[in-house]
Design an enzyme around this catalytic site. Structure first.
Site, mmCIF file in Angstrom:
data_model
loop_
_atom_site.group_PDB
_atom_site.id
_atom_site.type_symbol
_atom_site.label_atom_id
_atom_site.label_comp_id
_atom_site.label_asym_id
_atom_site.label_seq_id
_atom_site.Cartn_x
_atom_site.Cartn_y
_atom_site.Cartn_z
ATOM 1 N N ASP A 46 12.796 74.548 50.753
ATOM 2 C CA ASP A 46 12.856 75.790 49.963
ATOM 3 C C ASP A 46 11.636 76.643 50.304
ATOM 4 O O ASP A 46 10.496 76.177 50.252
ATOM 5 C CB ASP A 46 12.874 75.432 48.472
ATOM 6 C CG ASP A 46 13.102 76.645 47.566
ATOM 7 O OD1 ASP A 46 14.090 76.610 46.799
ATOM 8 O OD2 ASP A 46 12.295 77.587 47.604
ATOM 9 N N ASP A 86 17.213 81.001 50.361
ATOM 10 C CA ASP A 86 15.980 80.429 50.920
ATOM 11 C C ASP A 86 15.908 78.912 50.841
ATOM 12 O O ASP A 86 14.834 78.346 50.890
ATOM 13 C CB ASP A 86 14.751 81.051 50.239
ATOM 14 C CG ASP A 86 14.481 80.452 48.866
ATOM 15 O OD1 ASP A 86 15.444 80.020 48.207
ATOM 16 O OD2 ASP A 86 13.308 80.403 48.474
ATOM 17 N N GLU A 87 17.043 78.249 50.692
ATOM 18 C CA GLU A 87 16.983 76.795 50.567
ATOM 19 C C GLU A 87 18.169 76.098 51.209
ATOM 20 O O GLU A 87 19.263 76.670 51.293
ATOM 21 C CB GLU A 87 16.876 76.375 49.101
ATOM 22 C CG GLU A 87 17.994 76.883 48.255
ATOM 23 C CD GLU A 87 17.900 76.438 46.809
ATOM 24 O OE1 GLU A 87 17.654 75.247 46.551
ATOM 25 O OE2 GLU A 87 18.102 77.303 45.934
#
Ligand code: TTP
Ligand code: MG
Length: 350
Positions: A4, A102-103
């Site tokens: 992340d 974002d992960e």
């Protein structure tokens, strides 16, 4: 492994504007000198030190830090950076699942033969993202997705947390119940009112009483509190499949509407599968929240079918955990895959 990015939107802005370096950066609604409406999408760690957080009213952020750098959300830019990062990450994984902008989860159980090796790989991944994109991320490594995700959040920013099987319970015990994915604000409040605050409290709570309060989710919460999670990493749609998606006119938290939309999508998808002469075995749903966090969940049936009901029942069931949060839903998608050709049933006479 769960990766992340740290303060993602703000970090992208900071990297593109070296002149902001060291300043509090707040990405989100326009503060309009304190009278602005809307919320903070995210902020960098300099702003977090002042108490600013995601989802906070922008007017409150302004009060805490009028001298900060306030920027609008440039979603297109973040998505471009995200897709480059995902390309980097994918190369390190046996199986890869992007979870949000974002992960991502990386199955590295074939590539590495121990937690030490996985940790070494995580360091390589962190350097690659730093060198190629100038961004910092946090990584969690665990025996399953649940633990890896909680671990990546454990020491942010620039974290690397490894939790082996034998330390899972000890790791989870003191953490707040909301660290468990699927336990949103409302569920957390209900658990708190039952005297359950930590994951340890949840693990030692009577499962029958949890079942009474939360139905089958009570049992699921109980399993998760013990660090048990058998869900697999869902690869992006690599195999041939049929799908339909729907973006709501306005982001919605109307469960009835979301369920009926899923049901309608299932009817269309099943019809298309049948029209093309296939049966499906795997049902996948995708849900995207207002903040663009996106989840996919699949189930593979023990039989092949082209019946819309065989798609609907598991799709609605897969959807359930995602409706426990307070977040509004932006988009849903239904997909049928693991296709096989439909062999016409022969009659006894033929
Ligand atoms: P997160 O990974 O939750 O947050 P983050 O990357 O900003 O910070 P952290 O270091 O804690 O990981 O979410 C990723 C991006 O999603 C975030 O940069 C902005 C966006 N987002 C919103 O727009 N609204 C929100 O409420 C949250 C939590 C995130
Ligand atoms: Mg992040």
């Amino acid at each position: 492994m769960h990766v992340d990015l740290d303060a993602f939107f703000a970090a992208v802005e900071e990297k593109n504007h070296p002149e902001y370096k060291g300043k509090p950066i707040i990405v989100g609604a326009d503060p309009k000198q304190g009278s602005g409406r809307g919320v903070v999408s995210t902020c960098n760690y300099a702003a977090r030190k002042l108490g600013i957080r995601s989802a906070m009213p922008i007017s409150r952020a302004w009060k805490l830090c009028p001298q900060g750098v306030y920027l609008p959300v440039n979603y297109e830019l973040y998505e471009q950076v995200s897709s480059r990062i995902m390309r980097i990450l994918r190369a390190y994984a046996d199986k890869f699942e992007q979870l949000g902008i974002d992960e991502a989860f990386l199955d590295v159980s074939q590539t590495t033969s121990s937690f030490e090796e996985a940790e070494e790989l995580a360091r390589k991944i962190k350097s690659a993202i730093r060198d190629e994109e100038g961004l910092i991320c946090s990584v969690g490594i665990g025996p399953n997705k649940l633990v890896a995700k909680i671990a990546s959040d454990h020491r942010k920013p620039d974290g690397l947390t490894v939790i082996r099987e034998d330390s899972v319970k000890q790791f989870l015990r003191p953490l707040s119940v909301e660290k468990i994915g699927g336990i949103g604000k409302k569920t957390k409040e209900r658990l708190n009112s039952m005297g359950i605050r930590t994951i340890g409290d949840l693990a030692s709570y009577d499962v029958t009483r949890l079942r009474k309060a939360f139905g089958s989710w009570g049992e699921e919460f109980h399993r998760m509190s013990q660090g048990i999670d058998e869900s697999e990493i869902v690869e992006e749609w690599v195999t041939k499949s049929y799908s339909r998606e729907h973006t709501f006119q306005e982001d919605t938290s109307d469960k009835g509407l979301i369920q009926s939309t899923i049901s309608d999508l299932c009817t269309d998808v099943a019809a298309e599968v049948a029209r093309n002469g296939f049966f499906f075995r795997t049902v996948t749903i995708k849900i995207r929240y207002e903040d663009f966090e996106t989840h996919t969940h699949s189930r593979t049936l023990s039989f092949a079918s082209a019946n819309p009901e065989a798609l609907k029942a598991p799709a609605i069931k897969l959807l359930e955990p995602f409706l426990l949060t307070d977040k509004k839903v932006r988009l849903v998608e239904v997909r049928a895959s693991s296709l096989s050709e439909r062999i016409e049933q022969r009659t006894l006479e033929s």
